[in-house]
Design a protein around this motif. Sequence first.
Motif, short mmCIF file in Angstrom:
data_model
loop_
_atom_site.label_atom_id
_atom_site.label_comp_id
_atom_site.label_asym_id
_atom_site.label_seq_id
_atom_site.Cartn_x
_atom_site.Cartn_y
_atom_site.Cartn_z
N LEU A 81 74.48 42.75 42.22
CA LEU A 81 75.78 42.45 42.82
C LEU A 81 76.74 43.63 42.67
CD1 LEU A 81 76.16 38.77 41.58
CD2 LEU A 81 75.80 39.49 43.95
N GLU A 82 76.72 44.25 41.50
CA GLU A 82 77.58 45.41 41.27
C GLU A 82 77.19 46.58 42.16
OE1 GLU A 82 77.20 46.02 37.08
OE2 GLU A 82 78.56 44.36 36.55
N ARG A 83 75.92 46.61 42.58
CA ARG A 83 75.44 47.68 43.48
C ARG A 83 75.83 47.38 44.94
NH1 ARG A 83 74.21 51.80 45.34
NH2 ARG A 83 72.58 53.29 44.80
N GLY A 84 76.33 46.14 45.19
CA GLY A 84 76.74 45.77 46.53
C GLY A 84 75.68 45.06 47.34
N TRP A 85 74.66 44.51 46.68
CA TRP A 85 73.58 43.81 47.37
C TRP A 85 73.79 42.30 47.31
CZ3 TRP A 85 69.77 46.87 43.84
CH2 TRP A 85 69.66 48.19 44.29
N HIS A 86 73.37 41.61 48.37
CA HIS A 86 73.21 40.17 48.29
C HIS A 86 72.04 39.90 47.34
CE1 HIS A 86 75.92 39.95 51.65
NE2 HIS A 86 75.10 40.60 52.44
N VAL A 87 72.03 38.71 46.71
CA VAL A 87 71.03 38.45 45.67
C VAL A 87 70.44 37.05 45.81
CG1 VAL A 87 70.61 38.22 43.18
CG2 VAL A 87 72.08 40.06 44.02
N VAL A 88 69.12 36.97 45.70
CA VAL A 88 68.39 35.72 45.49
C VAL A 88 67.78 35.78 44.10
CG1 VAL A 88 66.32 34.39 46.11
CG2 VAL A 88 67.88 35.18 47.90
N VAL A 89 67.99 34.74 43.31
CA VAL A 89 67.41 34.66 41.97
C VAL A 89 66.38 33.54 41.94
CG1 VAL A 89 67.87 34.41 39.50
CG2 VAL A 89 69.61 35.43 40.99
N ASP A 90 65.17 33.86 41.53
CA ASP A 90 64.20 32.79 41.32
C ASP A 90 64.75 31.86 40.24
OD1 ASP A 90 61.11 32.37 42.15
OD2 ASP A 90 61.47 31.57 40.15
N ALA A 109 83.76 37.41 44.11
CA ALA A 109 84.74 38.49 44.02
C ALA A 109 84.34 39.68 44.88
CB ALA A 109 84.90 38.92 42.56
N ALA A 110 83.02 39.91 45.02
CA ALA A 110 82.53 41.05 45.79
C ALA A 110 82.29 40.71 47.25
CB ALA A 110 81.25 41.58 45.16
N GLY A 111 82.46 39.44 47.62
CA GLY A 111 82.19 39.03 49.00
C GLY A 111 80.72 39.08 49.36
N LEU A 112 79.85 38.82 48.36
CA LEU A 112 78.41 38.89 48.56
C LEU A 112 77.78 37.51 48.47
CD1 LEU A 112 77.76 42.02 46.32
CD2 LEU A 112 77.62 41.95 48.82
N LEU A 113 76.56 37.39 48.99
CA LEU A 113 75.84 36.13 48.97
C LEU A 113 74.97 36.04 47.72
CD1 LEU A 113 74.63 35.99 52.69
CD2 LEU A 113 76.67 34.91 51.70
N LEU A 114 74.93 34.84 47.14
CA LEU A 114 74.10 34.57 45.96
C LEU A 114 73.41 33.23 46.17
CD1 LEU A 114 73.19 35.12 43.00
CD2 LEU A 114 75.28 33.93 42.28
N SER A 115 72.10 33.21 46.05
CA SER A 115 71.34 31.97 46.21
C SER A 115 70.27 31.89 45.13
CB SER A 115 70.70 31.90 47.60
OG SER A 115 70.08 30.64 47.83
N VAL A 116 69.84 30.67 44.82
CA VAL A 116 68.79 30.45 43.81
C VAL A 116 67.59 29.81 44.50
CG1 VAL A 116 69.87 28.26 43.13
CG2 VAL A 116 68.24 29.37 41.60
N PHE A 117 66.40 30.24 44.13
CA PHE A 117 65.17 29.85 44.82
C PHE A 117 64.66 28.52 44.30
CE2 PHE A 117 60.52 30.48 45.79
CZ PHE A 117 60.64 30.52 47.17
N HIS A 118 65.32 27.43 44.70
CA HIS A 118 64.82 26.09 44.44
C HIS A 118 63.92 25.70 45.63
CE1 HIS A 118 66.79 25.10 40.74
NE2 HIS A 118 67.99 25.35 41.20
N ASN A 119 62.76 26.34 45.69
CA ASN A 119 61.88 26.15 46.85
C ASN A 119 61.31 24.75 46.95
OD1 ASN A 119 60.36 27.15 44.46
ND2 ASN A 119 58.58 26.76 45.77
N ARG A 120 61.30 23.99 45.84
CA ARG A 120 60.74 22.65 45.88
C ARG A 120 61.59 21.69 46.72
NH1 ARG A 120 55.36 22.52 44.64
NH2 ARG A 120 54.99 24.16 43.11
#
Length: 352
Positions: A81-90, A109-120
């Motif tokens: 996120l600090e690098r400016g990337w959107h992030v998906v976290v398993d 705060a950075a205007g970035l997307l964050l999602s968690v991989f609840h694939n179930r």
Amino acid sequence: MVGYGLAGEVFHCPLIAATPGLEVSAIVTGDSDRASRAKLRYPKANVVATFEELLLDPGAIDLLVVATPNHLHYPQARAGLERGWHVVVDKPLGLTAAEGIALDAAARAAGLLLSVFHNRRFDGDFLLLRTILGNGRLGPIRVLESRFERWRPELRPGSWREDLPPERGGGLLLDLGSHLIDQALLLLGEPESTYCQLGRRRGGAAEDDCLVAIHFAGGALGLLHISAVAASLGPRFRLLGMGGAVETWGLDPQEEQLRLGQVPKDPGFGLGGARYRAEWLQDGRSSGDGDQLPLPEGRYLDFYLQMERAIQGRGPVPVAASAGIRSLQVIEAARRSAQLGEVVTLEGLASP
């Protein structure tokens, strides 16, 4: 792609590669055998040994996917996120709800997307339950039983999930429990309290047998069992309502299909065999006497299809960070319940 173990190699990379508009551009793994497999399967990707190398020479990256051991999820997602990337976290989003809240705040705060991989959430049997709850056929729900049971009586040397203590990210409650809790919250709504028992049946560093009971505001009870020492496997789901019941047996086939090298475009992907089944039960009839219900195809690819649309500004992320935070809050309460031997009240959870 940070991490090329089970999650990175079997789940994330094949799904990303199958998603129009996404491509695997870099893979981080310190294992030489995994690195060779990654180069062979994704020849255009930059394969590096450490996360620090990726940060120093990022190339053209828009989305960082973190699929390393659980204790690395927070620091690596935060760095992305600090690098400016959107992030998906398993899953899990972090080791604690506080880590999840901090990541969510940093992304906002950075205007970035964050999602968690609840694939179930995209398992076929779970999609069926959501449809049935939506049409009201079961009437008021009394009990949801949900199991993720395995028979692995011996510890597996070198498995960080078994070698690490819970505070370092090991154990079934944080691992598979994240899935079952997320599913229960999505089906039944606002949890009020929880009671939990944890066991270390094989003598390892972390729990391998978990029972979590969650009472919900609408009156329903969620009974979740996660175990590596179940010599007899029960139904995957058992949903009991005042108008009938639904049972499902067997596991969604997508994980096994991905392990075998199949991809979502292959015929039959997401569809299981005869052991993967669901049935409607009523009037006290036992399993096998009910009406068979068709199971929809599993749709893990939908996660990254939705993520790609979100990056393009055409929709929300597939699973909000708040959902990962909620699961961690329940996990923390469950662990506290097991330590105290009493019911723990759940208050102030993040919005679903």
